[in-house]
Design a protein around this motif. Structure first.
Motif, PDB file in Angstrom:
ATOM      1  N   ASP A 120       0.830  -1.203   0.000  1.00 19.07           N
ATOM      2  CA  ASP A 120       0.000   0.000   0.000  1.00 19.07           C
ATOM      3  C   ASP A 120       0.868   1.258   0.000  1.00 19.07           C
ATOM      4  OD1 ASP A 120      -2.226  -1.608   0.019  1.00 19.07           O
ATOM      5  OD2 ASP A 120      -2.595  -1.406   2.179  1.00 19.07           O
ATOM      6  N   GLU A 121       1.952   1.240   0.758  1.00 19.44           N
ATOM      7  CA  GLU A 121       2.855   2.384   0.766  1.00 19.44           C
ATOM      8  C   GLU A 121       3.553   2.518  -0.574  1.00 19.44           C
ATOM      9  OE1 GLU A 121       6.604   4.278   3.320  1.00 19.44           O
ATOM     10  OE2 GLU A 121       6.034   2.169   3.617  1.00 19.44           O
ATOM     11  N   ALA A 122       3.962   1.386  -1.138  1.00 16.44           N
ATOM     12  CA  ALA A 122       4.626   1.421  -2.442  1.00 16.44           C
ATOM     13  C   ALA A 122       3.706   2.006  -3.506  1.00 16.44           C
ATOM     14  CB  ALA A 122       5.071   0.012  -2.836  1.00 16.44           C
ATOM     15  N   ILE A 123       2.429   1.634  -3.457  1.00 16.79           N
ATOM     16  CA  ILE A 123       1.461   2.172  -4.417  1.00 16.79           C
ATOM     17  C   ILE A 123       1.357   3.684  -4.282  1.00 16.79           C
ATOM     18  CG2 ILE A 123      -1.015   2.285  -4.930  1.00 16.79           C
ATOM     19  CD1 ILE A 123      -1.118  -0.737  -4.315  1.00 16.79           C
ATOM     20  N   GLU A 124       1.291   4.163  -3.065  1.00 14.94           N
ATOM     21  CA  GLU A 124       1.193   5.607  -2.837  1.00 14.94           C
ATOM     22  C   GLU A 124       2.436   6.338  -3.351  1.00 14.94           C
ATOM     23  OE1 GLU A 124       0.694   8.744   0.912  1.00 14.94           O
ATOM     24  OE2 GLU A 124       0.418   6.592   1.221  1.00 14.94           O
ATOM     25  N   LEU A 125       3.609   5.776  -3.069  1.00 18.93           N
ATOM     26  CA  LEU A 125       4.852   6.407  -3.486  1.00 18.93           C
ATOM     27  C   LEU A 125       5.024   6.365  -4.997  1.00 18.93           C
ATOM     28  CD1 LEU A 125       7.166   4.940  -0.702  1.00 18.93           C
ATOM     29  CD2 LEU A 125       6.296   7.284  -0.851  1.00 18.93           C
ATOM     30  N   LEU A 126       4.679   5.246  -5.612  1.00 15.67           N
ATOM     31  CA  LEU A 126       4.779   5.132  -7.068  1.00 15.67           C
ATOM     32  C   LEU A 126       3.805   6.084  -7.766  1.00 15.67           C
ATOM     33  CD1 LEU A 126       5.132   1.264  -7.380  1.00 15.67           C
ATOM     34  CD2 LEU A 126       6.858   2.951  -8.053  1.00 15.67           C
ATOM     35  N   THR A 127       2.635   6.262  -7.177  1.00 10.59           N
ATOM     36  CA  THR A 127       1.673   7.218  -7.735  1.00 10.59           C
ATOM     37  C   THR A 127       2.229   8.633  -7.679  1.00 10.59           C
ATOM     38  OG1 THR A 127      -0.190   5.807  -7.073  1.00 10.59           O
ATOM     39  CG2 THR A 127      -0.665   8.130  -7.538  1.00 10.59           C
ATOM     40  N   GLU A 169       9.062   6.475 -18.614  1.00  9.18           N
ATOM     41  CA  GLU A 169       9.093   6.030 -17.214  1.00  9.18           C
ATOM     42  C   GLU A 169       7.730   6.207 -16.564  1.00  9.18           C
ATOM     43  OE1 GLU A 169      11.179   7.076 -12.947  1.00  9.18           O
ATOM     44  OE2 GLU A 169      12.336   7.476 -14.769  1.00  9.18           O
ATOM     45  N   ALA A 170       7.082   7.345 -16.828  1.00 11.59           N
ATOM     46  CA  ALA A 170       5.753   7.572 -16.257  1.00 11.59           C
ATOM     47  C   ALA A 170       4.772   6.502 -16.718  1.00 11.59           C
ATOM     48  CB  ALA A 170       5.250   8.967 -16.636  1.00 11.59           C
ATOM     49  N   ALA A 171       4.820   6.166 -18.003  1.00  8.44           N
ATOM     50  CA  ALA A 171       3.916   5.141 -18.537  1.00  8.44           C
ATOM     51  C   ALA A 171       4.206   3.787 -17.904  1.00  8.44           C
ATOM     52  CB  ALA A 171       4.053   5.066 -20.057  1.00  8.44           C
ATOM     53  N   TRP A 172       5.485   3.468 -17.718  1.00 10.18           N
ATOM     54  CA  TRP A 172       5.834   2.182 -17.116  1.00 10.18           C
ATOM     55  C   TRP A 172       5.348   2.120 -15.666  1.00 10.18           C
ATOM     56  CZ3 TRP A 172       8.576   0.393 -12.952  1.00 10.18           C
ATOM     57  CH2 TRP A 172       8.808  -0.995 -12.927  1.00 10.18           C
ATOM     58  N   VAL A 173       5.551   3.207 -14.913  1.00  6.05           N
ATOM     59  CA  VAL A 173       5.112   3.226 -13.512  1.00  6.05           C
ATOM     60  C   VAL A 173       3.599   3.091 -13.432  1.00  6.05           C
ATOM     61  CG1 VAL A 173       4.971   4.627 -11.419  1.00  6.05           C
ATOM     62  CG2 VAL A 173       7.117   4.528 -12.695  1.00  6.05           C
ATOM     63  N   ARG A 174       2.874   3.779 -14.313  1.00  2.92           N
ATOM     64  CA  ARG A 174       1.412   3.645 -14.322  1.00  2.92           C
ATOM     65  C   ARG A 174       1.013   2.198 -14.623  1.00  2.92           C
ATOM     66  NH1 ARG A 174      -0.601   7.981 -11.646  1.00  2.92           N
ATOM     67  NH2 ARG A 174      -0.057   9.962 -12.659  1.00  2.92           N
ATOM     68  N   GLY A 175       1.718   1.563 -15.548  1.00  2.00           N
ATOM     69  CA  GLY A 175       1.432   0.171 -15.861  1.00  2.00           C
ATOM     70  C   GLY A 175       1.709  -0.752 -14.683  1.00  2.00           C
ATOM     71  N   LEU A 176       2.800  -0.490 -13.968  1.00  2.00           N
ATOM     72  CA  LEU A 176       3.121  -1.284 -12.785  1.00  2.00           C
ATOM     73  C   LEU A 176       2.034  -1.128 -11.732  1.00  2.00           C
ATOM     74  CD1 LEU A 176       5.091  -3.025 -11.116  1.00  2.00           C
ATOM     75  CD2 LEU A 176       6.231  -0.906 -10.416  1.00  2.00           C
ATOM     76  N   LEU A 177       1.591   0.094 -11.519  1.00  2.00           N
ATOM     77  CA  LEU A 177       0.520   0.338 -10.544  1.00  2.00           C
ATOM     78  C   LEU A 177      -0.745  -0.424 -10.926  1.00  2.00           C
ATOM     79  CD1 LEU A 177       1.069   4.164 -10.016  1.00  2.00           C
ATOM     80  CD2 LEU A 177       1.174   2.425  -8.218  1.00  2.00           C
ATOM     81  N   ALA A 178      -1.060  -0.440 -12.219  1.00  2.00           N
ATOM     82  CA  ALA A 178      -2.259  -1.160 -12.668  1.00  2.00           C
ATOM     83  C   ALA A 178      -2.130  -2.655 -12.408  1.00  2.00           C
ATOM     84  CB  ALA A 178      -2.497  -0.884 -14.157  1.00  2.00           C
ATOM     85  N   ARG A 179      -0.937  -3.207 -12.638  1.00  2.00           N
ATOM     86  CA  ARG A 179      -0.739  -4.643 -12.418  1.00  2.00           C
ATOM     87  C   ARG A 179      -0.795  -4.997 -10.937  1.00  2.00           C
ATOM     88  NH1 ARG A 179       4.505  -6.646 -14.797  1.00  2.00           N
ATOM     89  NH2 ARG A 179       5.239  -4.497 -14.584  1.00  2.00           N
ATOM     90  N   SER A 186       2.523 -11.066 -10.636  1.00  2.00           N
ATOM     91  CA  SER A 186       2.671 -12.276  -9.825  1.00  2.00           C
ATOM     92  C   SER A 186       3.568 -11.995  -8.631  1.00  2.00           C
ATOM     93  CB  SER A 186       3.259 -13.406 -10.664  1.00  2.00           C
ATOM     94  OG  SER A 186       4.539 -13.058 -11.149  1.00  2.00           O
ATOM     95  N   GLY A 187       3.211 -12.567  -7.496  1.00  2.00           N
ATOM     96  CA  GLY A 187       3.964 -12.386  -6.264  1.00  2.00           C
ATOM     97  C   GLY A 187       3.420 -11.296  -5.373  1.00  2.00           C
ATOM     98  N   THR A 188       2.424 -10.537  -5.859  1.00  3.31           N
ATOM     99  CA  THR A 188       1.888  -9.430  -5.058  1.00  3.31           C
ATOM    100  C   THR A 188       1.226  -9.928  -3.780  1.00  3.31           C
ATOM    101  OG1 THR A 188       1.524  -8.118  -7.065  1.00  3.31           O
ATOM    102  CG2 THR A 188       0.343  -7.438  -5.085  1.00  3.31           C
ATOM    103  N   THR A 189       0.497 -11.048  -3.875  1.00  7.44           N
ATOM    104  CA  THR A 189      -0.163 -11.593  -2.683  1.00  7.44           C
ATOM    105  C   THR A 189       0.865 -12.003  -1.637  1.00  7.44           C
ATOM    106  OG1 THR A 189      -2.014 -12.402  -4.024  1.00  7.44           O
ATOM    107  CG2 THR A 189      -1.720 -13.384  -1.839  1.00  7.44           C
TER     108      THR A 189
END
Length: 257
Positions: A120-127, A169-179, A186-189
């Motif tokens: 959850d923190e990683a998502i906030e920081l990546l956003t 980079e922005a597009a890649w980070v947005r894609g990572l957030l979506a995944r 895989s491995g997020t759980t």
């Protein structure tokens, strides 16, 4: 592979390129670097410019070309590019254009250790990062649009590159957030479970042991097989950065470098 050079500071190359135009004193070199906006592409410490010129002279790439006096101002030493310096500047620049160099960006290092953060923190920081990248990209695009009519486009290619890299980079980070959000990464759980329980997922421990066994027999081209996400081995306490023992292979690789 790029040739190992006597000097590696890109500022030294920029100085040689400018001196290839005409002899100059360091103050004029600094003025032109600022005027041409080179600080946006090259890390420049203007206070060390004289040291850079002295190092170039020591290696025979530049030489004193004369002395300049204007009015009551003190004399200024002019430096020019030597024949050896002209060859060095050309070959160095050609290597930089043609040969990709492993640069170890800070963000890549952070991604390799991101399991030490809660998802959850990683998502906030990546956003936050994606937001900043998009603002920066818009700012650089504004600069390009403003200068496009005044300067030949060839003078803006490094700015174009910066703009496209920010967008990519922005597009890649947005894609990572979506995944991460939709669970297709895989491995997020297991990542979430690891952060909330402190227990290393069994699958990660098994992979760590397997990769450690493989890397002890043969080093990969990257200095040893990477552990999955930097997860620690079974039975080890989780360290804050997710580091683990890999049989000493990476330590030996660092010593060799």
């Amino acid at each position: 592979m790029a040739k190992r050079r006597k000097l590696s500071n890109p500022l030294a190359l920029a100085v040689m390129v400018l001196l290839g135009e005409r002899p100059m004193h360091p103050y004029e070199i600094a003025r032109l670097l600022r005027q041409r906006g080179k600080e946006h592409s090259i890390k420049i410490n203007y206070g060390s410019l004289y040291t850079v010129v002295q190092n170039l002279e020591k290696h025979g790439f530049v030489e004193v070309a004369g002395v300049q006096r204007q009015g009551n101002r003190p004399e200024r030493t002019l430096y020019g590019l030597t024949a050896e310096g002209r060859v060095e500047a050309h070959d160095w620049l050609a290597d930089m254009v043609a040969v990709p160099v492993r640069e170890y960006p800070a963000f890549e290092a952070a991604l390799s250790l991101i399991l030490a953060l809660h998802p959850d923190e990683a998502i906030e920081l990546l956003t936050d990062r994606a937001d900043v990248l998009e603002v920066q990209a818009a700012g650089v695009k504004g600069v390009i649009d403003k200068l496009d009519g005044d300067l030949p486009r060839i003078f803006l290619v490094e700015t174009e590159f910066q703009h496209h890299m920010l967008l990519a980079e922005a597009a890649w980070v947005r894609g990572l957030l979506a995944r991460i959000a939709d669970g297709t990464l895989s491995g997020t759980t297991e990542w979430r479970s690891y952060q909330e329980t402190g227990d290393v997922p069994e699958r990660w421990a098994e992979l760590e042991e397997r990769f450690r066994d493989e890397s002890s027999g043969e080093e990969s081209s990257r200095g040893g097989a990477p552990a999955p996400g930097g997860a620690p081995s079974r039975g080890r306490a989780a360290s804050p950065d997710g580091a683990s023992d890999r049989g000493g292979a990476e330590e030996e690789h660092l010593k060799e470098r």
